[in-house]
Scaffold this motif. Structure first.
Motif, PDB file in Angstrom:
ATOM      1  N   GLU A   1      -1.799 -63.280  25.075  1.00  0.00           N
ATOM      2  CA  GLU A   1      -1.506 -64.683  25.356  1.00  0.00           C
ATOM      3  C   GLU A   1      -1.946 -65.523  24.159  1.00  0.00           C
ATOM      4  OE1 GLU A   1      -4.147 -66.674  28.307  1.00  0.00           O
ATOM      5  OE2 GLU A   1      -4.983 -64.675  28.542  1.00  0.00           O
ATOM      6  N   LEU A   2      -1.520 -66.769  24.117  1.00  0.00           N
ATOM      7  CA  LEU A   2      -1.855 -67.721  23.067  1.00  0.00           C
ATOM      8  C   LEU A   2      -3.187 -68.367  23.429  1.00  0.00           C
ATOM      9  CD1 LEU A   2      -0.503 -68.832  20.480  1.00  0.00           C
ATOM     10  CD2 LEU A   2       0.503 -70.607  21.887  1.00  0.00           C
ATOM     11  N   VAL A   3      -4.219 -68.186  22.574  1.00  0.00           N
ATOM     12  CA  VAL A   3      -5.582 -68.606  22.898  1.00  0.00           C
ATOM     13  C   VAL A   3      -6.253 -69.208  21.663  1.00  0.00           C
ATOM     14  CG1 VAL A   3      -7.847 -67.754  23.654  1.00  0.00           C
ATOM     15  CG2 VAL A   3      -5.792 -66.759  24.606  1.00  0.00           C
ATOM     16  N   ALA A   4      -7.137 -70.188  21.873  1.00  0.00           N
ATOM     17  CA  ALA A   4      -7.934 -70.766  20.791  1.00  0.00           C
ATOM     18  C   ALA A   4      -9.416 -70.437  20.938  1.00  0.00           C
ATOM     19  CB  ALA A   4      -7.751 -72.289  20.757  1.00  0.00           C
ATOM     20  N   GLU A   5      -9.833 -69.984  22.089  1.00  0.00           N
ATOM     21  CA  GLU A   5     -11.240 -69.781  22.432  1.00  0.00           C
ATOM     22  C   GLU A   5     -11.904 -68.650  21.644  1.00  0.00           C
ATOM     23  OE1 GLU A   5     -13.667 -68.110  26.297  1.00  0.00           O
ATOM     24  OE2 GLU A   5     -11.780 -69.150  26.615  1.00  0.00           O
ATOM     25  N   ALA A   6     -13.029 -68.958  20.995  1.00  0.00           N
ATOM     26  CA  ALA A   6     -13.810 -67.943  20.285  1.00  0.00           C
ATOM     27  C   ALA A   6     -14.324 -66.907  21.275  1.00  0.00           C
ATOM     28  CB  ALA A   6     -14.988 -68.583  19.564  1.00  0.00           C
ATOM     29  N   GLY A   7     -14.282 -65.639  20.875  1.00  0.00           N
ATOM     30  CA  GLY A   7     -14.773 -64.563  21.716  1.00  0.00           C
ATOM     31  C   GLY A   7     -13.727 -63.936  22.624  1.00  0.00           C
ATOM     32  N   HIS A   8     -12.567 -64.578  22.752  1.00  0.00           N
ATOM     33  CA  HIS A   8     -11.492 -63.989  23.563  1.00  0.00           C
ATOM     34  C   HIS A   8     -11.084 -62.662  22.918  1.00  0.00           C
ATOM     35  CE1 HIS A   8      -7.928 -63.832  26.129  1.00  0.00           C
ATOM     36  NE2 HIS A   8      -7.284 -63.402  25.059  1.00  0.00           N
ATOM     37  N   THR A   9     -10.748 -61.671  23.724  1.00  0.00           N
ATOM     38  CA  THR A   9     -10.317 -60.381  23.185  1.00  0.00           C
ATOM     39  C   THR A   9      -9.022 -59.923  23.829  1.00  0.00           C
ATOM     40  OG1 THR A   9     -11.611 -59.085  24.784  1.00  0.00           O
ATOM     41  CG2 THR A   9     -12.687 -59.618  22.681  1.00  0.00           C
ATOM     42  N   PHE A  10      -8.326 -59.095  23.077  1.00  0.00           N
ATOM     43  CA  PHE A  10      -7.106 -58.426  23.536  1.00  0.00           C
ATOM     44  C   PHE A  10      -7.186 -57.005  22.997  1.00  0.00           C
ATOM     45  CE2 PHE A  10      -2.769 -57.041  22.355  1.00  0.00           C
ATOM     46  CZ  PHE A  10      -2.184 -57.022  23.607  1.00  0.00           C
ATOM     47  N   THR A  11      -6.897 -56.014  23.838  1.00  0.00           N
ATOM     48  CA  THR A  11      -6.993 -54.627  23.390  1.00  0.00           C
ATOM     49  C   THR A  11      -5.667 -53.896  23.583  1.00  0.00           C
ATOM     50  OG1 THR A  11      -7.755 -53.839  25.548  1.00  0.00           O
ATOM     51  CG2 THR A  11      -9.445 -54.485  23.966  1.00  0.00           C
ATOM     52  N   HIS A  12      -5.476 -52.913  22.716  1.00  0.00           N
ATOM     53  CA  HIS A  12      -4.321 -52.021  22.830  1.00  0.00           C
ATOM     54  C   HIS A  12      -4.749 -50.661  22.290  1.00  0.00           C
ATOM     55  CE1 HIS A  12      -0.126 -50.809  23.087  1.00  0.00           C
ATOM     56  NE2 HIS A  12      -0.293 -50.222  21.915  1.00  0.00           N
ATOM     57  N   THR A  13      -4.430 -49.598  23.021  1.00  0.00           N
ATOM     58  CA  THR A  13      -4.738 -48.243  22.578  1.00  0.00           C
ATOM     59  C   THR A  13      -3.490 -47.647  21.947  1.00  0.00           C
ATOM     60  OG1 THR A  13      -6.404 -47.995  24.300  1.00  0.00           O
ATOM     61  CG2 THR A  13      -5.566 -45.967  23.299  1.00  0.00           C
ATOM     62  N   PHE A  14      -3.651 -47.156  20.727  1.00  0.00           N
ATOM     63  CA  PHE A  14      -2.546 -46.586  19.965  1.00  0.00           C
ATOM     64  C   PHE A  14      -2.532 -45.075  20.157  1.00  0.00           C
ATOM     65  CE2 PHE A  14      -3.274 -50.672  18.090  1.00  0.00           C
ATOM     66  CZ  PHE A  14      -1.993 -51.135  17.804  1.00  0.00           C
ATOM     67  N   GLU A  15      -1.598 -44.595  20.970  1.00  0.00           N
ATOM     68  CA  GLU A  15      -1.504 -43.169  21.300  1.00  0.00           C
ATOM     69  C   GLU A  15      -0.613 -42.393  20.344  1.00  0.00           C
ATOM     70  OE1 GLU A  15      -3.428 -41.834  23.437  1.00  0.00           O
ATOM     71  OE2 GLU A  15      -4.096 -43.547  24.612  1.00  0.00           O
ATOM     72  N   SER A  16       0.396 -43.025  19.775  1.00  0.00           N
ATOM     73  CA  SER A  16       1.374 -42.343  18.927  1.00  0.00           C
ATOM     74  C   SER A  16       1.166 -42.675  17.463  1.00  0.00           C
ATOM     75  CB  SER A  16       2.791 -42.767  19.312  1.00  0.00           C
ATOM     76  OG  SER A  16       3.037 -42.493  20.667  1.00  0.00           O
ATOM     77  N   THR A  17       1.430 -41.683  16.605  1.00  0.00           N
ATOM     78  CA  THR A  17       1.316 -41.922  15.171  1.00  0.00           C
ATOM     79  C   THR A  17       2.448 -42.820  14.700  1.00  0.00           C
ATOM     80  OG1 THR A  17       2.573 -39.931  14.652  1.00  0.00           O
ATOM     81  CG2 THR A  17       0.171 -39.708  14.751  1.00  0.00           C
ATOM     82  N   GLY A  18       2.209 -43.523  13.614  1.00  0.00           N
ATOM     83  CA  GLY A  18       3.208 -44.421  13.049  1.00  0.00           C
ATOM     84  C   GLY A  18       2.562 -45.704  12.573  1.00  0.00           C
ATOM     85  N   THR A  19       3.385 -46.679  12.276  1.00  0.00           N
ATOM     86  CA  THR A  19       2.920 -47.974  11.773  1.00  0.00           C
ATOM     87  C   THR A  19       3.325 -49.065  12.747  1.00  0.00           C
ATOM     88  OG1 THR A  19       3.093 -47.230   9.485  1.00  0.00           O
ATOM     89  CG2 THR A  19       3.047 -49.607   9.847  1.00  0.00           C
ATOM     90  N   SER A  20       2.363 -49.855  13.180  1.00  0.00           N
ATOM     91  CA  SER A  20       2.622 -50.966  14.080  1.00  0.00           C
ATOM     92  C   SER A  20       2.413 -52.277  13.314  1.00  0.00           C
ATOM     93  CB  SER A  20       1.676 -50.910  15.283  1.00  0.00           C
ATOM     94  OG  SER A  20       1.898 -52.021  16.120  1.00  0.00           O
ATOM     95  N   LYS A  21       3.487 -53.031  13.138  1.00  0.00           N
ATOM     96  CA  LYS A  21       3.423 -54.341  12.482  1.00  0.00           C
ATOM     97  C   LYS A  21       3.278 -55.399  13.574  1.00  0.00           C
ATOM     98  CE  LYS A  21       6.541 -52.697   8.903  1.00  0.00           C
ATOM     99  NZ  LYS A  21       7.882 -52.852   8.330  1.00  0.00           N
ATOM    100  N   TYR A  22       2.424 -56.388  13.330  1.00  0.00           N
ATOM    101  CA  TYR A  22       2.224 -57.443  14.324  1.00  0.00           C
ATOM    102  C   TYR A  22       2.004 -58.775  13.626  1.00  0.00           C
ATOM    103  CZ  TYR A  22      -2.787 -56.885  13.371  1.00  0.00           C
ATOM    104  OH  TYR A  22      -4.019 -56.826  12.761  1.00  0.00           O
ATOM    105  N   TYR A  23       2.011 -59.854  14.412  1.00  0.00           N
ATOM    106  CA  TYR A  23       1.886 -61.201  13.857  1.00  0.00           C
ATOM    107  C   TYR A  23       1.371 -62.165  14.914  1.00  0.00           C
ATOM    108  CZ  TYR A  23       6.336 -61.754  16.313  1.00  0.00           C
ATOM    109  OH  TYR A  23       7.320 -61.766  17.273  1.00  0.00           O
ATOM    110  N   CYS A  24       1.009 -63.375  14.469  1.00  0.00           N
ATOM    111  CA  CYS A  24       0.699 -64.504  15.350  1.00  0.00           C
ATOM    112  C   CYS A  24       1.970 -65.355  15.380  1.00  0.00           C
ATOM    113  CB  CYS A  24      -0.472 -65.302  14.794  1.00  0.00           C
ATOM    114  SG  CYS A  24      -0.744 -66.888  15.613  1.00  0.00           S
ATOM    115  N   MET A  25       2.565 -65.520  16.575  1.00  0.00           N
ATOM    116  CA  MET A  25       3.851 -66.198  16.674  1.00  0.00           C
ATOM    117  C   MET A  25       3.855 -67.600  16.042  1.00  0.00           C
ATOM    118  SD  MET A  25       6.431 -66.637  19.888  1.00  0.00           S
ATOM    119  CE  MET A  25       6.326 -64.891  20.183  1.00  0.00           C
ATOM    120  N   PRO A  26       2.906 -68.504  16.365  1.00  0.00           N
ATOM    121  CA  PRO A  26       3.000 -69.839  15.773  1.00  0.00           C
ATOM    122  C   PRO A  26       2.692 -69.893  14.279  1.00  0.00           C
ATOM    123  CG  PRO A  26       1.204 -69.758  17.380  1.00  0.00           C
ATOM    124  CD  PRO A  26       1.894 -68.436  17.414  1.00  0.00           C
ATOM    125  N   HIS A  27       2.026 -68.861  13.739  1.00  0.00           N
ATOM    126  CA  HIS A  27       1.621 -68.904  12.328  1.00  0.00           C
ATOM    127  C   HIS A  27       2.234 -67.789  11.483  1.00  0.00           C
ATOM    128  CE1 HIS A  27      -1.782 -70.910  14.589  1.00  0.00           C
ATOM    129  NE2 HIS A  27      -1.174 -71.884  13.916  1.00  0.00           N
TER     130      HIS A  27
END
Length: 180
Positions: free
Chosen positions: A142-168
């Protein structure tokens, strides 16, 4: 090689982002909820994790000085190679680190992990609201400004995952997780 036109566009985009942070305007999508994924947590992790530091040794992916990722990290000011965190079960990436003319970066911008590693993105509280969105749509916070907020994802498969911040994203707030 970058053209003068692309440099001017990038400068304008950075200046626009800084003006928005200064309170003159709001960037589209910077406030309000985002598409939350089921992995979101609103509190910091209670178990210790490793935070990658830009001062620690990096693996640059060959003699060229940096891996290319098909140009994905071109123009990302804090990208200086791939930080090797293989062999760890948990890795932390900071969201909202100093980069790209403000607090518009992921720290580190690129990290290498082993298959089965859980990556936790932790918000610094700097640079307005941020999110983490996989380019291929496999995860999204989700879109958050709060310090300390966390988001987790476990990467099970090999490869390259590209990601970004939508507004920036246009400011260069992009990252990569390389899974071995």
């Amino acid at each position: 090689m970058m053209s003068d036109r692309s440099l001017d566009r990038r400068t304008v985009l950075r200046a626009s982002g800084l003006a928005a942070v200064g309170g003159l305007t709001a960037l589209a999508g910077c406030s309000g909820g985002g598409g939350g994924g089921g992995d979101d947590t609103a509190t910091a992790e209670s178990t210790p994790t490793e935070t990658a530091s830009p001062t620690e040794p990096t693996d640059t992916g060959g003699s060229s000085g940096s891996a290319s990722f098909d140009g994905w990290l071109e123009g990302v000011s804090n990208y200086d190679g791939v930080v090797d965190r293989t062999g760890r079960s948990e890795v932390t990436v900071e969201v909202g680190v100093q980069a790209n003319g403000g607090y518009y970066g992921f720290g580190p911008a690129a990290v290498r992990v082993s298959s089965g590693t859980t990556v936790t993105w932790e918000w610094t509280g700097q640079g307005a609201s941020h999110n983490v969105v996989a380019q291929d749509g496999t995860y999204e916070s989700e879109l958050v400004a709060e310090a300390g907020h966390t988001f987790t994802h476990t990467f099970e498969s090999t490869g390259t995952s590209k990601y970004y911040c939508m507004p920036h994203k246009a400011l260069g707030m992009k990252g990569v997780v390389v899974v071995e």
